[in-house]
Design an enzyme around this catalytic site. Structure first.
Site, PDB file in Angstrom:
ATOM      1  N   GLY A 206     -19.720  27.377 -20.131  1.00 56.82           N
ATOM      2  CA  GLY A 206     -20.220  28.180 -21.251  1.00 56.82           C
ATOM      3  C   GLY A 206     -21.627  27.776 -21.620  1.00 56.82           C
ATOM      4  N   ASN A 207     -22.067  28.177 -22.783  1.00 50.81           N
ATOM      5  CA  ASN A 207     -23.392  27.741 -23.263  1.00 50.81           C
ATOM      6  C   ASN A 207     -23.357  27.647 -24.780  1.00 50.81           C
ATOM      7  OD1 ASN A 207     -24.369  30.374 -24.418  1.00 50.81           O
ATOM      8  ND2 ASN A 207     -24.019  30.994 -22.287  1.00 50.81           N
TER       9      ASN A 207
END
Ligand code: C5P
Length: 397
Positions: A206-207
């Site tokens: 993810g980020n």
């Protein structure tokens, strides 16, 4: 735009009540018919005589006039109003409005009003960020009211922080853009948040995107009359405006599917999501065991903005570029390859810009490489600049 409108101004008991005099004066100057409601405590901060003189109408405080028994009907007032602005709104009144406690005329009228309600809080910074007050402000928004956020600066207590009532001109602008509704009849697609790319049943790539910028853009379009489709990755944010329909997705592929499906029926798309560029080639069915080192094989995700750029007709399509180096050049490149109408650049080199926080510093670049730089502001104010930019493009079309 505001001329001829009926607007109730509710004043509760805070030091910012003196600013309501200016608010009423500005509204009257716009041709608005203003009626003022005050709480008992508000009278200690500003005199009913001042407010009656400025509004050109008697001020209402009690349910009836003790002199002649004349009845101030909260129901009639609620029906009369095209909008109700409560400014300043104290923590006490906000709490009552959120909890359904109708113990004065101002708040009883709030519960009776069918018109849109705008709430401009004002209080000490520690009160403003108290969990109970924050929850109440959120509840009011979930009930469909518009919160005109307090500003940061010097407070009556001498402390510096968030809690100053929004300036009267800001409140008037908010009412104007509500009644003006420049995006009425327009359909807007906004993507927001990160995407999660599954590795196995418990892990993902993810980020750090919080979704705040995209959600602020969606809210701003909705406040200005648009019907908004908000395709959102996993974030922990509420949607307030009834004109926003949120479509929840998890991965880049899901976001792609939804955007391609929804885009043709939209007029405008703002691609604000931080879409993962790569996804695991294969999602493991079982949790990967903690044994040896692991090499993941990643494949490219579809570029949603670029795909919409290919199929776009009369749409306005905007993208974001979060850069760490060669910012302008990289952003211009993306604008061209994705066939965008403009791109919003954030540089991670600017403090206060980018992921997570509540502020952003944006630069907008258009197809002719014209560059408009904006100072550091709240993401909500940056969203207003972006939406105003879209409006300018539509007006020039
Ligand atoms: O190429 P880059 O990821 O930096 O471009 C950023 C812009 O492209 C953003 O507007 C983002 O929402 C969009 N994007 C996309 N699909 C991807 C990657 C980025 O729509 N797979």
């Amino acid at each position: 735009m505001l001329s001829g409108k009926h607007i109730l101004v509710g004043i509760t008991g805070g030091i910012a009540a003196y600013k309501s005099a200016e608010l009423v004066r500005l509204l009257v100057r716009e041709g608005v018919e203003v009626k003022v409601l005050m709480t008992e405590t508000a009278k200690r901060f500003i005199s009913p005589l001042t407010m009656a003189t400025l509004s050109k109408n008697p001020v209402m405080i009690d349910f009836f006039n003790p002199e002649n028994g004349e009845w101030n009907s909260h129901v009639k007032l609620g029906l009369w109003a095209d909008a109700y602005v409560i400014a300043p709104a104290t923590a006490n009144s906000i709490g009552k409005m959120a909890a359904g406690i109708a113990d004065n005329l101002l708040i009883t009228t709030y519960f009776s009003a069918r018109c849109p309600v705008f709430v401009a809080p004002a209080m000490d910074m520690d009160m403003y960020k108290h969990q109970a007050v924050m929850t109440n402000m959120e509840t009011l928004q979930l009930y469909g009211n518009t919160l005109i956020e307090a500003e940061t600066g010097e407070l009556a207590s001498g402390l510096e922080g968030k809690g100053r009532m929004a300036k009267p001109e800001v409140i008037v602008d908010c009412l104007k853009s509500f009644f003006d509704a420049p995006f009425l009849g327009k359909h807007v697609l906004v993507t927001a948040g990160p995407t999660y790319e599954k590795i196995d049943p418990v892990r993902f790539i993810g980020n750090f995107s919080s979704g705040k910028m995209g959600y602020a853009i969606a809210e701003t379009f909705a406040q200005q009359g648009a019907e908004v489709l908000l395709v959102s990755g996993p974030v922990n944010l509420p949607v307030f405006h009834p004109n926003i329909r949120r479509v929840n997705v998890v991965s880049a592929n899901e976001m792609y599917e939804e955007c391609v499906r929804l885009f043709p029926s939209c007029d405008i798309a703002v691609m604000c999501a931080a879409v993962a560029d790569f996804t695991p080639e294969k999602i493991e069915k079982n949790k990967i065991k903690h044994t040896n080192d692991l090499t993941l094989s990643l494949v490219k995700t579809p570029d949603i903005a670029a795909e919409l750029g290919k199929i776009k007709q009369n749409h306005i399509l905007a993208g974001f570029a979060l850069e760490t180096d060669n910012e302008l050049q990289n952003a211009c490149e993306k604008l061209k390859t994705k066939n965008l109408d403009f791109i919003v650049l954030n540089s991670l080199n600017d403090s206060g810009a980018g992921f997570g926080g509540d502020t952003n510093k944006i630069t907008i670049i258009d197809r002719d490489a014209a560059v408009t730089r904006f100072p550091l502001k709240s993401k909500k104010d940056a969203a207003k600049d972006i939406v105003a930019y879209v409006r300018k493009l539509i007006n020039n079309q």
